[in-house]
Scaffold this motif. Structure first.
Motif, PDB file in Angstrom:
ATOM      1  N   ALA A  50       0.842  -1.190   0.000  1.00 45.33           N
ATOM      2  CA  ALA A  50       0.000   0.000   0.000  1.00 45.33           C
ATOM      3  C   ALA A  50       0.884   1.249   0.000  1.00 45.33           C
ATOM      4  O   ALA A  50       2.052   1.203   0.408  1.00 45.33           O
ATOM      5  CB  ALA A  50      -0.920   0.008   1.214  1.00 45.33           C
ATOM      6  N   TYR A  75       0.751   5.478   1.097  1.00 48.57           N
ATOM      7  CA  TYR A  75       0.061   6.496   1.875  1.00 48.57           C
ATOM      8  C   TYR A  75       0.716   7.845   1.622  1.00 48.57           C
ATOM      9  O   TYR A  75       1.922   7.932   1.396  1.00 48.57           O
ATOM     10  CB  TYR A  75       0.130   6.186   3.375  1.00 48.57           C
ATOM     11  N   GLN A  87       1.218  11.628   3.449  1.00 45.23           N
ATOM     12  CA  GLN A  87       1.096  12.362   4.700  1.00 45.23           C
ATOM     13  C   GLN A  87       1.541  13.808   4.500  1.00 45.23           C
ATOM     14  O   GLN A  87       2.709  14.065   4.190  1.00 45.23           O
ATOM     15  CB  GLN A  87       1.914  11.718   5.826  1.00 45.23           C
ATOM     16  N   GLN A 126      -0.676  16.369   9.470  1.00 43.86           N
ATOM     17  CA  GLN A 126      -1.883  15.578   9.257  1.00 43.86           C
ATOM     18  C   GLN A 126      -1.605  14.091   9.401  1.00 43.86           C
ATOM     19  O   GLN A 126      -0.455  13.648   9.337  1.00 43.86           O
ATOM     20  CB  GLN A 126      -2.452  15.853   7.856  1.00 43.86           C
ATOM     21  N   ALA A 127      -2.664  13.338   9.554  1.00 42.68           N
ATOM     22  CA  ALA A 127      -2.568  11.887   9.562  1.00 42.68           C
ATOM     23  C   ALA A 127      -2.320  11.383   8.142  1.00 42.68           C
ATOM     24  O   ALA A 127      -2.648  12.064   7.162  1.00 42.68           O
ATOM     25  CB  ALA A 127      -3.865  11.277  10.102  1.00 42.68           C
ATOM     26  N   PRO A 128      -1.750  10.199   8.018  1.00 43.19           N
ATOM     27  CA  PRO A 128      -1.596   9.624   6.673  1.00 43.19           C
ATOM     28  C   PRO A 128      -2.941   9.370   6.023  1.00 43.19           C
ATOM     29  O   PRO A 128      -3.975   9.265   6.688  1.00 43.19           O
ATOM     30  CB  PRO A 128      -0.865   8.296   6.949  1.00 43.19           C
ATOM     31  N   LEU A 159      -4.635   6.882   2.834  1.00 47.97           N
ATOM     32  CA  LEU A 159      -4.426   5.757   1.921  1.00 47.97           C
ATOM     33  C   LEU A 159      -4.623   6.205   0.475  1.00 47.97           C
ATOM     34  O   LEU A 159      -5.640   6.816   0.130  1.00 47.97           O
ATOM     35  CB  LEU A 159      -5.413   4.635   2.250  1.00 47.97           C
ATOM     36  N   TYR A 189      -3.744   0.418  -2.701  1.00 45.65           N
ATOM     37  CA  TYR A 189      -3.631  -0.858  -2.008  1.00 45.65           C
ATOM     38  C   TYR A 189      -3.409  -1.965  -3.034  1.00 45.65           C
ATOM     39  O   TYR A 189      -3.699  -1.780  -4.224  1.00 45.65           O
ATOM     40  CB  TYR A 189      -4.853  -1.131  -1.127  1.00 45.65           C
ATOM     41  N   TYR A 200       4.635   7.145   1.907  1.00 41.60           N
ATOM     42  CA  TYR A 200       5.138   5.917   2.528  1.00 41.60           C
ATOM     43  C   TYR A 200       4.553   4.690   1.829  1.00 41.60           C
ATOM     44  O   TYR A 200       3.359   4.664   1.502  1.00 41.60           O
ATOM     45  CB  TYR A 200       4.737   5.837   3.999  1.00 41.60           C
ATOM     46  N   GLN A 229       3.987   0.434   2.386  1.00 44.04           N
ATOM     47  CA  GLN A 229       3.745  -0.447   3.543  1.00 44.04           C
ATOM     48  C   GLN A 229       3.391  -1.841   3.038  1.00 44.04           C
ATOM     49  O   GLN A 229       2.653  -1.985   2.060  1.00 44.04           O
ATOM     50  CB  GLN A 229       2.609   0.130   4.392  1.00 44.04           C
ATOM     51  N   PHE A 282       6.595  -0.372   7.284  1.00 45.21           N
ATOM     52  CA  PHE A 282       6.524   0.787   6.403  1.00 45.21           C
ATOM     53  C   PHE A 282       7.919   1.092   5.872  1.00 45.21           C
ATOM     54  O   PHE A 282       8.925   0.810   6.540  1.00 45.21           O
ATOM     55  CB  PHE A 282       6.046   2.031   7.171  1.00 45.21           C
ATOM     56  N   GLY A 338      10.730   4.079   4.712  1.00 41.04           N
ATOM     57  CA  GLY A 338      11.170   5.273   5.421  1.00 41.04           C
ATOM     58  C   GLY A 338      10.597   6.576   4.891  1.00 41.04           C
ATOM     59  O   GLY A 338      10.762   7.622   5.523  1.00 41.04           O
TER      60      GLY A 338
END
Lengths: 120, 110
Positions: free
Chosen positions: B36, B38, B40, B44-46, B48, B51, B89, B91, B101, B103
């Motif tokens: 997946a 993401y 960010q 803020q939050a990551p 999606l 996938y 990122y 994952q 995940f 880096g």
């Protein structure tokens, strides 16, 4: 709307305990795993573990096993992450996230994060 | 443990340009690779994006695409919009625990 709303920022001293929360709404809480992800200051994402609210089945990242505990309250649709003795190295933002089976268990909904600061 | 290595660490581009981000896994897996991507943004939050390596998540613009197999995966942004400058990122969940995940790759304004 599907949401995960996390508890507010915390400032703690080393050795103190802490429990942070993640409240789910807009979907069947018991039907999806909830993960916890750590992000230390200026760093990347680290998976800590996840819990299946229906039966509290839990899987931890070996790196975090024994350091934190996750739990749920099904009646309140809340997942928790707790520490019994905080360390300065626990300073980080902690995110909860839902794993969506329909999207191959990717993390499709995230909480806003809880900033935890541990300092003497 | 599968280690995901993302490159480059930073990508400096202008709006309208194409961004190509790489994610390399330390080992291949038999069958499907559950990868997946993401995004960010600062503070803020990551979010999606992709996938199963190549499927866009609901609501993700078509300029984002994922590809790859084996150990090499790519996220492509066909034409950068101002809101795309962020950290990305990858994952994996094939071989866990731990679920890992990469880096991250920062896409910054040139």
């Amino acid at each position: 709307e599907v949401q995960l709303v996390q508890s507010g920022a915390e400032v703690k001293k080393p050795g103190e305990s802490l429990k942070i929360s993640c409240k789910a709404s807009g979907y069947s809480f018991t039907g999806s795993w909830i993960a916890w992800v750590r992000q230390m200051p200026g760093k990347g994402l680290e998976w800590m573990g996840f819990i299946y609210p229906s039966d509290s089945d839990i899987r931890y990242n070996p790196s975090f096993q024994g350091q934190v505990t996750t739990s749920v309250d099904k009646s309140l649709n809340i997942a928790y992450l707790q520490w019994t003795r905080l360390r300065t190295s626990d300073t980080a933002i902690y995110y909860c996230a839902r794993l969506n089976k329909e999207l191959s268990f990717a993390f499709d909904v995230w909480g806003q994060g809880t900033m935890v600061t541990v300092s003497s | 443990e599968i280690v995901l290595t993302q490159s480059p660490a930073t990508l400096s581009l202008s709006p309208g340009e194409r961004a190509t981000l790489s994610c390399r896994a330390s080992q291949s897996v038999s069958g499907k690779f559950y990868l997946a991507w993401y995004q960010q943004k600062a503070g803020q939050a990551p979010r999606l994006l992709i996938y199963d390596a190549s499927n866009r998540a609901p609501g993700v613009p078509a300029r984002f695409s994922g590809s790859g197999s084996g150990t090499d995966f790519t996220l492509t942004i066909s034409s950068l919009e101002p809101e795309d400058f962020a950290v990305y990122y990858c994952q994996q969940r094939n071989n866990w625990p731990p679920l890992t995940f990469g880096g991250g790759t920062k896409v910054e304004l040139k």
